[in-house]
Design an enzyme around this catalytic site. Structure first.
Site, PDB file in Angstrom:
ATOM      1  N   ASP A   1      -7.063  -1.130  -4.636  1.00 51.53           N
ATOM      2  CA  ASP A   1      -8.158  -0.784  -3.722  1.00 51.53           C
ATOM      3  C   ASP A   1      -9.062   0.282  -4.341  1.00 51.53           C
ATOM      4  O   ASP A   1     -10.284   0.248  -4.176  1.00 51.53           O
ATOM      5  CB  ASP A   1      -7.592  -0.274  -2.393  1.00 51.53           C
ATOM      6  CG  ASP A   1      -6.759  -1.322  -1.679  1.00 51.53           C
ATOM      7  OD1 ASP A   1      -7.058  -2.513  -1.839  1.00 51.53           O
ATOM      8  OD2 ASP A   1      -5.816  -0.951  -0.961  1.00 51.53           O
TER       9      ASP A   1
ATOM     10  N   ASP B   1       0.853  -1.189   0.000  1.00 49.31           N
ATOM     11  CA  ASP B   1       0.000   0.000   0.000  1.00 49.31           C
ATOM     12  C   ASP B   1       0.890   1.240   0.000  1.00 49.31           C
ATOM     13  O   ASP B   1       1.956   1.235   0.619  1.00 49.31           O
ATOM     14  CB  ASP B   1      -0.915   0.009   1.225  1.00 49.31           C
ATOM     15  CG  ASP B   1      -1.956  -1.101   1.175  1.00 49.31           C
ATOM     16  OD1 ASP B   1      -2.399  -1.442   0.069  1.00 49.31           O
ATOM     17  OD2 ASP B   1      -2.327  -1.616   2.249  1.00 49.31           O
TER      18      ASP B   1
END
Length: 208
Positions: free
Chosen positions: A178, A156
């Site tokens: 995401d 991330d």
């Protein structure tokens, strides 16, 4: 004879449209996965300082703010960083034992992707928005699944925090995959709302 030729031409046209449509969804899928993987690699190269060869949770990273919106309340902050997410969304179930965790997410993600793919092909081709939303969700799932297979964690790198009217929140770090899933779900919700409005209008007209 003329009617038969017309039906044949219509079928050929529909077949071509279906092929072009599927190619479009395929290019969307490949593009989103490529963008996701490239940005994750960039994040690792830019912000990862060092990491343990034996423990994926032991690493050192730096963060560099590339955009900061100044205001009296300093209400929005965006920066890029590098985070290893060993769990699902918000790190959920990331602390499972290492002899279970990777395989649990392999099975869970694989099953979810199969269901999404079945749902995509069962959806009528004329429902373009619905198929678009499903394709985005599948692309996001695939992007993170690649990380889980090769790395045993998900990278991330997008970080937001804000302080708006006393609401101070540090949003969990996320990635392009995401974003694709969120956008896909949003499209499906909007499509559902539009369909519900249309159905209610149709019922009112039917009642007179």
């Amino acid at each position: 004879m003329q009617k038969s030729n017309s039906n044949s031409e219509d079928k050929q046209l529909t077949s071509r449209q279906t092929i072009f449509s599927m190619c479009g969804y395929l290019f969307l899928f490949l593009g989103m996965v490529l963008l996701d993987q490239v940005t994750k690699l960039w994040s690792e190269k830019a912000y990862l300082i060092e990491s343990s060869l034996t423990n994926i949770r032991e690493y050192t990273q730096t963060s560099n703010a590339i955009f900061h919106l100044e205001s009296g309340l300093n209400w929005l902050h965006f920066d890029t960083t590098y985070v290893r997410n060993t769990g699902a969304a918000w790190g959920f179930m990331g602390n499972l034992p290492e002899n279970i965790r990777p395989y649990f997410f392999y099975v869970l993600t694989s099953a979810a992707m199969i269901v999404i793919l079945i749902f995509f092909f069962k959806t009528k081709s004329k429902l373009i928005l619905t198929r678009l939303g499903i394709a985005l969700i599948f692309s996001g799932a695939a992007g993170n699944f690649i990380d889980r297979v090769w790395l045993h964690y998900v990278i991330d790198w997008i970080h937001f925090s804000w302080n708006l009217f006393g609401w101070n929140y540090d949003y969990p770090v996320f990635n392009v995959a995401d974003c694709a899933v969120t956008l896909g779900v949003t499209i499906l919700i909007i499509e559902t709302i539009i369909d519900e409005i249309r159905n209610r209008k149709a019922k009112k007209l039917a009642k007179g």
